[in-house]
Design an enzyme around this catalytic site. Structure first.
Site, PDB file in Angstrom:
ATOM      1  CB  CYS A   1      -0.977  -0.021   1.174  1.00  0.00           C
ATOM      2  SG  CYS A   1      -0.225  -0.016   2.816  1.00  0.00           S
TER       3      CYS A   1
ATOM      4  CG  HIS B   1      -4.693  -0.050   3.777  1.00  0.00           C
ATOM      5  ND1 HIS B   1      -3.838  -0.623   2.856  1.00  0.00           N
ATOM      6  CD2 HIS B   1      -5.782   0.353   3.070  1.00  0.00           C
ATOM      7  CE1 HIS B   1      -4.405  -0.593   1.659  1.00  0.00           C
ATOM      8  NE2 HIS B   1      -5.577   0.003   1.750  1.00  0.00           N
TER       9      HIS B   1
ATOM     10  CD  GLU C   1      -7.892  -0.461  -1.435  1.00  0.00           C
ATOM     11  OE1 GLU C   1      -7.443  -0.273  -0.288  1.00  0.00           O
ATOM     12  OE2 GLU C   1      -9.023  -0.956  -1.653  1.00  0.00           O
TER      13      GLU C   1
END
Length: 372
Positions: free
Chosen positions: A271, A320, A336
């Site tokens: 990520c 994240h 993402e």
């Protein structure tokens, strides 16, 4: 003597520990191959198919990005790619005597066009090339001379135009990918990407892999390039620890879920690696991890004021990060690299659970809020 002997034992033990402690796996070079133009004649290497290591591809992308920023036409892009392939093999750091960079420029150059910047920076070197092209051949787009002859006017190379001529099919093929967006490249491990994504000013055209149609409007042209960079790798595998400023790289071991999914054997992004890469394309350096990007990636802004390009985070202890893409048909979306076993994708923003109702903005910029 006893002190010296004790010191030797300590050195031996420490040296042994250095040998057995695990080390992060280094990023592997990635090679990307594209389709040749349908009517292309073979290039000197025997093919018109672009087959570039990722650093070479990044040089070509920087040349094209600079061209678009200067409103250079497709023909000008092809000419520049022909020249850069012959002069440096798309290697931005090459130095031969006083000649430096992708175009082998010798400062100060015509009218000081090659002075005042780092000639090893492919984007800056391209700006120097296009500045001289516009000055010496202002009507290059309709000029009846060959691309190689026009390139020779810019370079004034002792080798002559004939050295540039054979690389036109290869340059045309690269332009199909990077300028027109009419072709894609396939990379070493089979994933698609990078695919050209059109960014016209602040408007970014969503590519087919997004699963959406239309355009999103960035707050600044620079941020539009960031969004296009992230979208260009849709479909690339998630690889924990993967992703550098140059693009996807081989993942590393985590001793858990990532290992179970074989991330250490994949070339891709995690990520934060995707965020780091995307912003690096406009010269913005982000920290490597999602937690560090939240802490030091830019200005913190409430979710209610989010703009495309802002970083979206999850976790009371951040675990994240994604990039806010904008609103399409009333739904806020993000791009993402979600998790092990998945791929880079466009997803609706998940505003429940451990979603943090704030974003980080690496590039200051105005514009209307882009979500509801």
């Amino acid at each position: 003597m006893r002190i010296r002997a004790l010191f030797a034992v300590v050195v031996f033990i420490v040296g042994g520990l250095l040998l057995v402690l695990p080390r992060p796996e280094e990023a592997e070079a990635l090679t990307c191959t594209g389709a040749a133009p349908p009517t292309a004649a073979p290039a000197p290497g025997g093919t018109a198919t672009p087959d570039l290591a990722l650093p070479q591809l990044e040089v070509a992308k920087a040349i094209v990005a600079t061209a678009k920023g200067m409103a250079i036409t497709r023909r000008g892009v092809v000419i520049a790619l022909q020249i850069a392939r012959q002069e440096s093999r798309f290697e931005a750091g090459v130095v031969v005597g006083r000649a430096t960079g992708a175009f082998q420029q010798i400062a100060p150059g015509p009218n000081n066009a090659y002075a005042g910047y780092d000639r090893k920076n492919a984007g800056m070197a391209a700006k120097g090339f296009f500045t001289v092209l516009l000055a010496r051949v202002p009507g290059y787009d309709t000029d009846s001379r060959s691309n190689a002859d026009i390139g020779q006017v810019v370079q004034a190379s002792g080798a002559g135009a004939s050295k540039y001529e054979p690389w036109q099919p290869l340059a045309e093929s690269l332009a199909n990918v990077l300028y027109d967006g009419t072709a894609a490249m396939t990379c070493q491990t089979g994933q698609s990407g990078p695919t050209a994504v059109r960014a016209n000013g602040v408007d970014v055209e969503l590519p087919p892999g997004a699963g959406l149609t239309g355009t999103v409007k960035a707050p600044t042209p620079e941020t539009a390039r960031v969004l296009a960079a992230a979208l260009s790798w849709l479909g690339t595998p998630y690889a924990w620890g993967g992703g550098t400023a140059a693009g996807p790289s081989r993942g590393i071991r985590d001793g858990g879920v990532a290992d179970a999914n074989g991330d250490f054997a994949k070339v891709g992004f995690d990520c934060s690696g995707l965020m780091l890469y995307s912003y690096a394309q406009v010269g913005v350096s982000l920290p490597r991890t999602s937690r560090a990007q939240h802490a030091g990636g830019g200005a913190v802004v409430p979710w209610g004021s989010a703009l495309p390009g802002d970083l979206v985070f999850y976790g009371s202890v951040v675990h994240h990060v994604a990039m806010f893409l904008g609103v399409v048909d009333g739904v806020p979306y993000m791009v993402e690299a979600p998790q092990s076993g998945d791929v880079v994708k466009v997803s609706p923003v998940r505003t429940g659970g451990d979603f943090r109702a704030e974003v980080v903005r690496p590039i200051p910029g105005g514009g209307a809020d882009q979500h509801v």
